[in-house]
Scaffold this active site. Sequence first.
Site, PDB file in Angstrom:
ATOM      1  N   TYR A 170      53.874  51.227  24.413  1.00  0.00           N
ATOM      2  CA  TYR A 170      53.891  50.263  23.312  1.00  0.00           C
ATOM      3  C   TYR A 170      52.983  49.098  23.688  1.00  0.00           C
ATOM      4  O   TYR A 170      52.905  48.741  24.870  1.00  0.00           O
ATOM      5  CB  TYR A 170      55.327  49.770  23.086  1.00  0.00           C
ATOM      6  CG  TYR A 170      55.558  49.215  21.707  1.00  0.00           C
ATOM      7  CD1 TYR A 170      55.443  50.028  20.581  1.00  0.00           C
ATOM      8  CD2 TYR A 170      55.886  47.876  21.519  1.00  0.00           C
ATOM      9  CE1 TYR A 170      55.654  49.520  19.306  1.00  0.00           C
ATOM     10  CE2 TYR A 170      56.103  47.362  20.245  1.00  0.00           C
ATOM     11  CZ  TYR A 170      55.983  48.192  19.145  1.00  0.00           C
ATOM     12  OH  TYR A 170      56.192  47.682  17.882  1.00  0.00           O
ATOM     13  N   SER A 221      61.583  56.523   4.277  1.00  0.00           N
ATOM     14  CA  SER A 221      61.792  55.862   5.577  1.00  0.00           C
ATOM     15  C   SER A 221      62.568  54.570   5.347  1.00  0.00           C
ATOM     16  O   SER A 221      62.778  54.145   4.210  1.00  0.00           O
ATOM     17  CB  SER A 221      60.438  55.553   6.209  1.00  0.00           C
ATOM     18  OG  SER A 221      59.788  54.533   5.460  1.00  0.00           O
ATOM     19  N   ARG A 244      57.650  63.831   1.942  1.00  0.00           N
ATOM     20  CA  ARG A 244      57.347  65.206   2.332  1.00  0.00           C
ATOM     21  C   ARG A 244      58.166  66.164   1.470  1.00  0.00           C
ATOM     22  O   ARG A 244      59.338  65.902   1.175  1.00  0.00           O
ATOM     23  CB  ARG A 244      57.712  65.423   3.803  1.00  0.00           C
ATOM     24  CG  ARG A 244      56.545  65.184   4.735  1.00  0.00           C
ATOM     25  CD  ARG A 244      56.995  65.272   6.165  1.00  0.00           C
ATOM     26  NE  ARG A 244      58.002  64.241   6.442  1.00  0.00           N
ATOM     27  CZ  ARG A 244      58.593  64.079   7.614  1.00  0.00           C
ATOM     28  NH1 ARG A 244      58.314  64.874   8.631  1.00  0.00           N
ATOM     29  NH2 ARG A 244      59.479  63.112   7.786  1.00  0.00           N
ATOM     30  N   ARG A 259      60.474  69.298   0.628  1.00  0.00           N
ATOM     31  CA  ARG A 259      61.600  69.880   1.372  1.00  0.00           C
ATOM     32  C   ARG A 259      62.448  70.686   0.397  1.00  0.00           C
ATOM     33  O   ARG A 259      62.326  70.508  -0.822  1.00  0.00           O
ATOM     34  CB  ARG A 259      62.424  68.768   2.005  1.00  0.00           C
ATOM     35  CG  ARG A 259      63.010  67.786   0.985  1.00  0.00           C
ATOM     36  CD  ARG A 259      63.445  66.510   1.655  1.00  0.00           C
ATOM     37  NE  ARG A 259      62.288  65.743   2.081  1.00  0.00           N
ATOM     38  CZ  ARG A 259      62.327  64.794   3.027  1.00  0.00           C
ATOM     39  NH1 ARG A 259      63.452  64.494   3.640  1.00  0.00           N
ATOM     40  NH2 ARG A 259      61.237  64.127   3.347  1.00  0.00           N
ATOM     41  N   PHE A 318      49.527  46.409   9.423  1.00  0.00           N
ATOM     42  CA  PHE A 318      50.555  45.371   9.471  1.00  0.00           C
ATOM     43  C   PHE A 318      51.536  45.682  10.591  1.00  0.00           C
ATOM     44  O   PHE A 318      52.000  46.810  10.735  1.00  0.00           O
ATOM     45  CB  PHE A 318      51.316  45.239   8.147  1.00  0.00           C
ATOM     46  CG  PHE A 318      52.330  44.134   8.228  1.00  0.00           C
ATOM     47  CD1 PHE A 318      51.925  42.810   8.179  1.00  0.00           C
ATOM     48  CD2 PHE A 318      53.680  44.411   8.429  1.00  0.00           C
ATOM     49  CE1 PHE A 318      52.837  41.778   8.321  1.00  0.00           C
ATOM     50  CE2 PHE A 318      54.601  43.383   8.565  1.00  0.00           C
ATOM     51  CZ  PHE A 318      54.179  42.072   8.508  1.00  0.00           C
ATOM     52  N   VAL A 322      54.897  43.701  12.164  1.00  0.00           N
ATOM     53  CA  VAL A 322      55.776  42.544  11.947  1.00  0.00           C
ATOM     54  C   VAL A 322      55.951  41.732  13.239  1.00  0.00           C
ATOM     55  O   VAL A 322      56.160  40.514  13.182  1.00  0.00           O
ATOM     56  CB  VAL A 322      57.129  43.002  11.335  1.00  0.00           C
ATOM     57  CG1 VAL A 322      58.008  43.705  12.352  1.00  0.00           C
ATOM     58  CG2 VAL A 322      57.851  41.849  10.654  1.00  0.00           C
TER      59      VAL A 322
END
Lengths: 375, 375
Positions: B78, B190, B212, B214, B309, B311
């Site tokens: 990260y 999400s 997606r 499904r 972006f 945060v």
Amino acid sequence: MGLLFRTFTKAPRQWRRGYSSHSDITASAMVYSEYGQPSQVLKWHSYRLPALTSTTVQVKFLASPINPADVNMIQGAYPIKPTYQKLSSDDDKLLAVGGNEGVAQVIAVGDQVQDLKVGDQVVMANTGYGTWRTHATGPASDFQLLPNNKKVSMIQKATITVNPCTAYRMLKDFVKLNQGDYVIQNGGNSAVGQAVIGISKAWGLKTINVVRNRPDIDKLRKELTDLGATHVVTDEDLGKHETRALIKSWVGENKPLLGLNCVGGKSATDMARYLGENGQFVTYGAMSRKPLSLPASLLIFKNISFHGFWVSKWAEVHSKEARYQMLEDVVDLMSQGKLGEPKWTQVKWDEESMKTSVDQGITGFSGGGKQVVIF
Amino acid sequence: MGLLFRTFTKAPRQWRRGYSSHSDITASAMVYSEYGQPSQVLKWHSYRLPALTSTTVQVKFLASPINPADVNMIQGAYPIKPTYQKLSSDDDKLLAVGGNEGVAQVIAVGDQVQDLKVGDQVVMANTGYGTWRTHATGPASDFQLLPNNKKVSMIQKATITVNPCTAYRMLKDFVKLNQGDYVIQNGGNSAVGQAVIGISKAWGLKTINVVRNRPDIDKLRKELTDLGATHVVTDEDLGKHETRALIKSWVGENKPLLGLNCVGGKSATDMARYLGENGQFVTYGAMSRKPLSLPASLLIFKNISFHGFWVSKWAEVHSKEARYQMLEDVVDLMSQGKLGEPKWTQVKWDEESMKTSVDQGITGFSGGGKQVVIF
């Protein structure tokens, strides 16, 4: 609208909806009425120039280049579509005039026109105004006054609105750069690339110029350095570890915050990685014909923004005052010798020469340089 | 710096460079001292909490989630690196505390602290402050006051700073949207995607949500529509001719000017094509692990700009007042029922449960929902 003219005292013989009556001038133009390969669809057209009205001006073209976008437009592959119109009261067909860039001189001015006078030199206010013609009559707003400067050549004036103005705007509009800041660009030896080098040098900016590798790379390196390039790097070297170290040794903590891309593909991605945090990456061409591929980390964690630039759109959405301000700056740089004349080859103004040259025009600046018609 | 404390009257027994003397509280934390697979490197650590000073506050954690970024951080993958430090005067090792998000309650305040008082609920001011711990002592600037609103659940508070705030900022900061305007996003189901749906609906914006495909797509479609989604489209359909016609029938001339992307790859390129001229496309994730591929025409001729972006960066470069303003707006939306609690599963606060859960944490919101420790 009055019927008084400054230069023509005879009243027009007829008025018909859609076109003016004609003047005594016979104009010629390279026109087309359908999309296709330039040499197939372009035709020589001679016609009586429409007469001046109180709100129009008449111009005589001095020089017009053949640009790649002109070819795309004739092929129907350009986002700006040509305007098909009757060029004269004698015409029975709707025709588009080829060419988008050029310099003209005002030869007559309607009495209500404020902005232009006889003798002024003008460029086109917007893309899509056919410039492969000897004369035109139209509203003053079709034309953009060019600053009067005798040190600037006709070739420089004829090719000012596309390449030098693209370079100027991209260096000015996306990030505030200070003396000594770095700009990185690919296509460093393209016409725009060379203008970027010249303007950057004049403004105290440093440039890292990426070019395609070639057998005579040292010659190109010297040419660009002579123009004012700070560094020249080949696209093959750009992704290499030692190049990363080298560029780091040049820029230190002062990573470039502006990247200019006319290539696309791997070279563009490699270049984007050299930008510093919050950098701006501007795409104005795609010579490799490959898309720009962006790892999300460059967007999310380095906060690099990716923009496009198209000078035609810029001109469309800005005022004539803003356009004049830009032209004044660019003409100043030219007159001080900081922005040179492009390499160029003259094209003869006849049907066969034009057809051949426009077919070749897609390759643009390569070979003998920019093809320019001198009328 | 004085040695007077509001809640502890006994002077600290010792001062050593680098850490404070300790309080009577025994804290526990999930810590690591090297990168690796979470279950391999995470250790349970009990220690005496450093004593309050006049400029610090003491907090007790209420709830902290396990986010995918927490796992990446432990793996060393990260961009924000953990801070290794001695957590107590008893420690001989430098340790990083896992976790980045959570809600805590202030239990003691140094007498020079102006911004916080006992009983206040806080979130972390910045990413990188370990939240998998029962207590912490630190400067008031480590913590961000949370608006006091009893209608907002502890789970909502514990998970407010990453997903809802990402959705809020992306909808607010890139383009001025008016009532009835469209936003298009992928990853519509999400956690951020659901927050985008909720906030958009509250603000009168319409959403086109790409998910997606499904087997139970109709169930998902209904779930998102119930949350306030205007339209739901599968990624497989996005590139199809009939979908283009369908979306055109929804938006008419009012094409979306904001696109939000957490997927990348083909789905993202397909989505970008739906943006109108001068649109803004914001990438905040790359779930497909594929880069974003951009045809130059989207950049040059449609003038679409592509941004990232993050945060964490936003919080770092903005003031506590700006952060509070955002939290106030988001808490308001939550208390009005316009932004729901995420699906969540409780994780037990013990070493084995934490190790297992953090290893699973990379998949984030899927399955049983967000994993949350309640202390």
